[in-house]
Design an enzyme around this catalytic site. Structure first.
Site, PDB file in Angstrom:
ATOM      1  N   GLY A   1      44.946  39.292  38.010  1.00 27.10           N
ATOM      2  CA  GLY A   1      44.766  38.245  39.023  1.00 27.10           C
ATOM      3  C   GLY A   1      43.653  37.300  38.620  1.00 27.10           C
ATOM      4  O   GLY A   1      43.783  36.073  38.717  1.00 27.10           O
ATOM      5  N   THR A   2      42.564  37.885  38.173  1.00 23.33           N
ATOM      6  CA  THR A   2      41.400  37.089  37.767  1.00 23.33           C
ATOM      7  C   THR A   2      41.775  36.114  36.647  1.00 23.33           C
ATOM      8  O   THR A   2      41.352  34.949  36.653  1.00 23.33           O
ATOM      9  CB  THR A   2      40.286  38.027  37.257  1.00 23.33           C
TER      10      THR A   2
ATOM     11  N   ILE B   1      40.456  49.398  33.383  1.00 29.17           N
ATOM     12  CA  ILE B   1      40.075  50.778  33.084  1.00 29.17           C
ATOM     13  C   ILE B   1      41.228  51.491  32.383  1.00 29.17           C
ATOM     14  O   ILE B   1      41.038  52.505  31.721  1.00 29.17           O
ATOM     15  CB  ILE B   1      39.675  51.481  34.405  1.00 29.17           C
ATOM     16  N   ASP B   2      42.446  50.919  32.520  1.00 28.20           N
ATOM     17  CA  ASP B   2      43.660  51.592  32.040  1.00 28.20           C
ATOM     18  C   ASP B   2      43.883  51.512  30.533  1.00 28.20           C
ATOM     19  O   ASP B   2      44.733  52.217  30.005  1.00 28.20           O
ATOM     20  CB  ASP B   2      44.892  50.981  32.725  1.00 28.20           C
TER      21      ASP B   2
ATOM     22  N   GLU C   1      48.872  58.258  38.524  1.00 27.11           N
ATOM     23  CA  GLU C   1      49.205  57.759  39.859  1.00 27.11           C
ATOM     24  C   GLU C   1      50.605  57.128  39.945  1.00 27.11           C
ATOM     25  O   GLU C   1      51.319  57.277  40.927  1.00 27.11           O
ATOM     26  CB  GLU C   1      48.146  56.709  40.204  1.00 27.11           C
TER      27      GLU C   1
HETATM   28  N1  LIG Z   1      47.797  33.990  40.714  1.00 25.76           N
HETATM   29  C1  LIG Z   1      46.508  33.735  40.995  1.00 25.76           C
HETATM   30  N2  LIG Z   1      46.028  32.475  40.913  1.00 25.76           N
HETATM   31  C2  LIG Z   1      44.737  32.218  41.197  1.00 25.76           C
HETATM   32  N3  LIG Z   1      43.825  33.146  41.531  1.00 25.76           N
HETATM   33  C3  LIG Z   1      44.224  34.409  41.627  1.00 25.76           C
HETATM   34  C4  LIG Z   1      45.580  34.786  41.357  1.00 25.76           C
HETATM   35  N4  LIG Z   1      45.707  36.113  41.540  1.00 25.76           N
HETATM   36  C5  LIG Z   1      44.476  36.550  41.894  1.00 25.76           C
HETATM   37  N5  LIG Z   1      43.602  35.541  41.933  1.00 25.76           N
HETATM   38  C6  LIG Z   1      42.168  35.655  42.278  1.00 25.76           C
HETATM   39  O1  LIG Z   1      41.514  36.500  41.332  1.00 25.76           O
HETATM   40  C7  LIG Z   1      40.578  37.368  41.978  1.00 25.76           C
HETATM   41  C8  LIG Z   1      40.759  38.781  41.513  1.00 25.76           C
HETATM   42  O2  LIG Z   1      42.124  39.127  41.590  1.00 25.76           O
HETATM   43  P1  LIG Z   1      42.621  40.589  41.931  1.00 25.76           P
HETATM   44  O3  LIG Z   1      44.112  40.530  41.841  1.00 25.76           O
HETATM   45  O4  LIG Z   1      42.019  41.066  43.197  1.00 25.76           O
HETATM   46  O5  LIG Z   1      42.022  41.531  40.790  1.00 25.76           O
HETATM   47  P2  LIG Z   1      42.364  41.717  39.238  1.00 25.76           P
HETATM   48  O6  LIG Z   1      41.774  40.597  38.488  1.00 25.76           O
HETATM   49  O7  LIG Z   1      41.723  43.027  38.912  1.00 25.76           O
HETATM   50  O8  LIG Z   1      43.877  41.768  39.113  1.00 25.76           O
HETATM   51  C9  LIG Z   1      40.781  37.190  43.484  1.00 25.76           C
HETATM   52  O9  LIG Z   1      39.669  36.523  44.012  1.00 25.76           O
HETATM   53  C10 LIG Z   1      42.034  36.354  43.618  1.00 25.76           C
HETATM   54  O10 LIG Z   1      41.918  35.379  44.633  1.00 25.76           O
HETATM   55  O1  LIG Z   2      43.269  52.528  44.370  1.00 23.55           O
HETATM   56  P1  LIG Z   2      43.245  51.166  43.750  1.00 23.55           P
HETATM   57  O2  LIG Z   2      42.088  50.345  44.139  1.00 23.55           O
HETATM   58  O3  LIG Z   2      44.563  50.447  43.935  1.00 23.55           O
HETATM   59  O4  LIG Z   2      43.058  51.395  42.191  1.00 23.55           O
HETATM   60  C1  LIG Z   2      43.843  52.259  41.420  1.00 23.55           C
HETATM   61  C2  LIG Z   2      44.546  51.554  40.338  1.00 23.55           C
HETATM   62  O5  LIG Z   2      43.731  50.697  39.555  1.00 23.55           O
HETATM   63  C3  LIG Z   2      44.204  50.679  38.219  1.00 23.55           C
HETATM   64  O6  LIG Z   2      43.433  51.497  37.397  1.00 23.55           O
HETATM   65  C4  LIG Z   2      44.186  49.313  37.600  1.00 23.55           C
HETATM   66  O7  LIG Z   2      42.886  48.765  37.716  1.00 23.55           O
HETATM   67  P2  LIG Z   2      42.230  47.797  36.615  1.00 23.55           P
HETATM   68  O8  LIG Z   2      43.313  47.474  35.604  1.00 23.55           O
HETATM   69  O9  LIG Z   2      41.784  46.625  37.419  1.00 23.55           O
HETATM   70  O10 LIG Z   2      41.087  48.535  36.013  1.00 23.55           O
HETATM   71  C5  LIG Z   2      45.541  51.338  38.305  1.00 23.55           C
HETATM   72  O11 LIG Z   2      46.103  51.780  37.144  1.00 23.55           O
HETATM   73  C6  LIG Z   2      45.230  52.402  39.296  1.00 23.55           C
HETATM   74  O12 LIG Z   2      46.309  53.128  39.649  1.00 23.55           O
END
Ligand SMILES: Nc1ncnc2c1ncn2[C@@H]1O[C@H](COP(=O)(O)OP(=O)(O)O)[C@@H](O)[C@H]1O
Ligand SMILES: O=P(O)(O)OC[C@H]1O[C@](O)(COP(=O)(O)O)[C@@H](O)[C@@H]1O
Length: 328
Positions: free
Chosen positions: A164-165, A192-193, A292
């Site tokens: 997402g980030t 972490i994966d 998981e």
């Molecule tokens: N498709 C997207 N476009 C723009 N910003 C996004 C998108 N998906 C997620 N974000 C932003 O990125 C941040 C982190 O995303 P998140 O999905 O929670 O975690 P991760 O980066 O671990 O997947 C959040 O603040 C979210 O608003």
């Molecule tokens: O319980 P939550 O917050 O959904 O996190 C668990 C999940 O996060 C993950 O490790 C992925 O997290 P990241 O890739 O952001 O490190 C999954 O594989 C795992 O099952």
């Protein structure tokens, strides 16, 4: 500009340096792990550009303002990365470095002030867990973020996070280009994966595997001591089994390892339950380690999603616990 770190420094990466991706030449498609492109298994070199510090850099370090932001969820090692970015920027001569608090939220929530960063501030942050800057999930307006980047006069932004980030970072980059801003957006992949192609190891992975050992050892002791004991350890891994596989292999005690990438059957002559029965009959106890995301096909699907938009998984641990009940 010439980014010479020190007079005597000769540790730059040349732009023509390459890293070889595959180091095994398979003699036959039937060799273990063979990845052959043609039937002769002919040797195809695959190279990528080598990462690392370049002598020629775009920005004048003394004039740069750099920002660092950590988004998504926690992952061990975030503070090490923040610290190393600060130390390296300072080595290049960058003096104005700031942290943005609590992910993208820090760009548009007024009470989250910029945190000035330097080598003294970050000196010991690697000794603590979590993120020194805080993290957050959930919605963010790209145009608000870029407004904020402009207002803060950032020249570069290091974005630490997951899928997402990086989608966010890409959108921020697109918006900066649209506005013709000379801002570098640098994505630092965090998971972490350890499921990112071409990377030796993602930060946090080793810590997760190490932490899993305590759970596995405890489950082993319980299972071994109980009459017909079955230990079951569920580990992280929504769609990837690296943590579970490495934790199982390094523990040496795990009998059954279930991961999302490898389908398995529970019932029937080749099923997990039959093997469990065999283990109980032959060694008197068994230890299972499950990721998981493994075996989701056996569980009722939920339509719920979490704050990152991921589908909420059903609990394979509880399901297995119910299934193995009769075997011990
Ligand atoms: N498709 C997207 N476009 C723009 N910003 C996004 C998108 N998906 C997620 N974000 C932003 O990125 C941040 C982190 O995303 P998140 O999905 O929670 O975690 P991760 O980066 O671990 O997947 C959040 O603040 C979210 O608003
Ligand atoms: O319980 P939550 O917050 O959904 O996190 C668990 C999940 O996060 C993950 O490790 C992925 O997290 P990241 O890739 O952001 O490190 C999954 O594989 C795992 O099952």
């Amino acid at each position: 500009v010439d980014g010479s770190l020190e007079e005597s420094w000769n540790g730059y990466v040349n732009d023509d340096d390459r890293a070889l991706l595959k180091v095994i030449k398979f003699a036959s498609p039937t060799s273990a792990g063979a990845e052959c492109i043609d039937p002769d298994c002919s040797w195809v070199e695959q190279w990528v550009h080598r990462a690392g510090p370049r002598k020629q850099i775009y920005f004048e370090p003394q004039c740069v303002k750099a920002g660092i932001v950590t988004c998504g969820r926690l992952c061990p090692g975030l503070n090490d990365v923040i610290r190393q970015i600060v130390l390296t920027l300072e080595k290049y001569g960058v003096k104005n470095i700031v942290g943005i608090q609590h992910g993208f939220r820090g760009f548009f929530e007024d009470h989250l002030a910029e945190v000035p960063l330097n080598r003294h501030v970050v000196q010991n942050i690697n000794l603590a867990g979590g993120s020194f800057l805080g993290v957050s999930r959930g919605g963010a307006s790209i145009s608000d973020i870029v407004d904020s980047i402009q207002a803060r006069r950032l020249d570069m932004l290091f974005v630490l996070g997951g899928n997402g980030t990086h989608a966010g970072a890409d959108a921020i980059h697109g918006e900066c280009r649209k506005r013709k801003l000379k801002v570098s957006i640098i994505g630092v992949p965090k998971t972490i994966d350890n499921d990112i192609l071409l990377m030796d190891k993602t930060f946090g992975f080793d810590t997760a595997v190490e932490a899993a050992q305590r759970a596995i050892n405890s489950a082993y002791i319980e299972a071994h001591s109980a009459f017909h004991g079955i230990g079951l350890v569920k580990l992280m891994g929504r769609s990837s089994g690296f943590i579970t596989m490495h934790a199982s292999l390094s523990s040496g005690q795990v009998d059954i390892c279930l991961i999302p990438e490898v389908p398995f059957t529970l019932d029937g002559p080749n099923g997990v339950l039959r093997h469990l029965e065999h283990l109980i009959e032959t060694k008197g106890f068994a230890l299972m380690c499950v990721a998981e995301g493994a075996g989701q096909e056996y569980l009722q699907k939920s339509n719920a999603t979490d704050a990152s938009g991921n589908m909420v998984l059903s609990d394979i641990g509880v399901h297995l616990q119910q299934k193995v009940g009769p075997y011990h």
